[in-house]
Write a protein that holds these residues in place. Structure first.
Motif: not given
Length: 382
Positions: A276, A293, A375
């Motif tokens: 991520r 994100t 996260n």
């Protein structure tokens, strides 16, 4: 720490070297402390004693200064399956990870945060360290931690992100990385000059040392060490993709790094589907990677204009750098703007953030800290 390193280097070339005042802070210690002890407890104990003996103290609370610069371990209540070794950035300290470390230990991780040689005492001690020291301390403590856990992770901030990534390319024991503003691609065209400059001039920048967790001044040797870490990690990234899970964070307005290049590197060099990338800023155009994100860094209701290089690491409740913390980084590249007398008129942002009729201090806490922990769990927990 770096602020606008390219400007400093250019000014150095055009003018002359910075001359330090006659102070212990600008004279190196006699030697660096040992860092390859047989166990982490001994390493912490001996390093703490060395800091107490060698630190050029800034304020009256010496115990607090020692505490914020000493390596630390946080163990969970139950035996840990996951362990992470955390490595701070240039000029920073192990304490930079205290909020993340505490949260991860509460989630069952065995967490250790080390002190890179040359740190924790006085800026001049960066003249004593070399890249071999930094590589060896990470390798040694990664090996110690790997013995105690089933999964070994490494985490790094800024220069520490470079160092742990390079180590992960050589160590099959590493199962993943947490990288906070990793310093892969610096926003300067002059960094390659620093090894040569360090042979002729000792200091690139000299500032008041009023921050107990961070060096404010930068010896040319320190900039050269950062350059070597950049060169090494870029070679690794060019040589092969890193296919294990990675969490990477970046501010669009980072004053130290080229943010868009960092995003491109993530997409091209870190292919694991579990990885991520958390981007603080406006959504990049034509972005179609579901692993990225985007979180807005413009939060006017909290007087935040942009995110800085460092703020991602700290919870709003942090007692030193937090929203109501005891230390405010007023110096932020706005010498032509008067500092407001009313704290309610102070805004926050990246270094150099400038807007008419607004004085910006450095943003030193993460309004999305809870989301960051989510996260981490998403990437690093089975």
């Amino acid at each position: 720490m770096f602020r606008r390193l390219n400007i400093l280097l250019l000014l150095l070339l055009l003018n002359s070297c910075a001359l330090p005042p006659d102070s212990p802070r600008f004279r190196p210690s006699e030697s660096l402390p040992p860092y390859e002890q047989e166990n982490f407890e001994q390493y912490v104990r001996e390093t703490r004693a060395w800091i107490a003996d060698n630190r050029a103290f800034i304020g009256e609370d010496r115990e607090l200064e020692i505490e914020l610069n000493t390596p630390f371990e946080i163990r969970p209540d139950e035996p840990a399956k996951h362990g992470i070794l955390l490595v701070h950035g240039l000029g920073a300290s192990p304490w930079y990870f205290i909020d993340i470390a505490t949260a991860m230990a509460n989630d069952g991780w065995l967490v250790r945060s080390i002190l890179l040689p040359g740190h924790g005492t006085r800026p001049a001690d960066l003249m004593l360290a070399d890249n071999k020291d930094w590589g060896k301390i990470i390798a040694h403590h990664a090996n110690l931690l790997a013995v105690e856990v089933d999964e070994l992770w490494l985490g790094g901030f800024s220069t520490g992100g470079n160092l742990v990534t390079s180590h992960a390319y050589t160590d099959d024991n590493v199962d993943g990385l947490l990288l906070f503003s990793p310093g892969f691609y610096p926003d300067t065209n002059y960094l390659f000059l620093t090894p040569a400059i360090s042979y002729f001039w000792d200091w690139l920048n000299i500032d008041d040392e009023d921050n107990i967790a961070t060096y404010q001044s930068l010896p040319s040797r320190g900039a050269s060490l950062y350059y070597r870490s950049v060169s090494t990690v870029q070679k690794n990234l060019k040589s092969a993709q890193f296919d294990k899970p990675v969490l990477m964070t970046m501010s669009q307005h980072d004053s130290v790094l080229v943010a868009n290049t960092m995003l491109t590197a993530f997409q091209n060099r870190f292919p694991n589907p579990k990885s991520r990338f958390v981007w603080y800023g406006e959504s990049p155009p034509n972005l179609n990677d579901p692993r990225v994100t985007t979180l807005s860094s413009s939060l006017p209701d909290r007087r935040i204009s942009t995110f800085s290089h460092m703020n991602v690491l700290f919870a709003p409740e942090n007692a030193y750098y937090g929203e109501a913390g005891s230390y405010i980084m007023f110096e932020n590249g706005q010498d032509d703007i008067p500092r407001p007398a009313n704290p309610e008129d102070l805004w926050f942002g990246a270094w150099g953030q400038s807007e008419e009729e607004k004085y910006h201090a450095r943003l030193t806490w993460n309004p999305y800290f809870v989301e960051l922990l989510d996260n981490i769990r998403e990437v690093a927990v089975d």
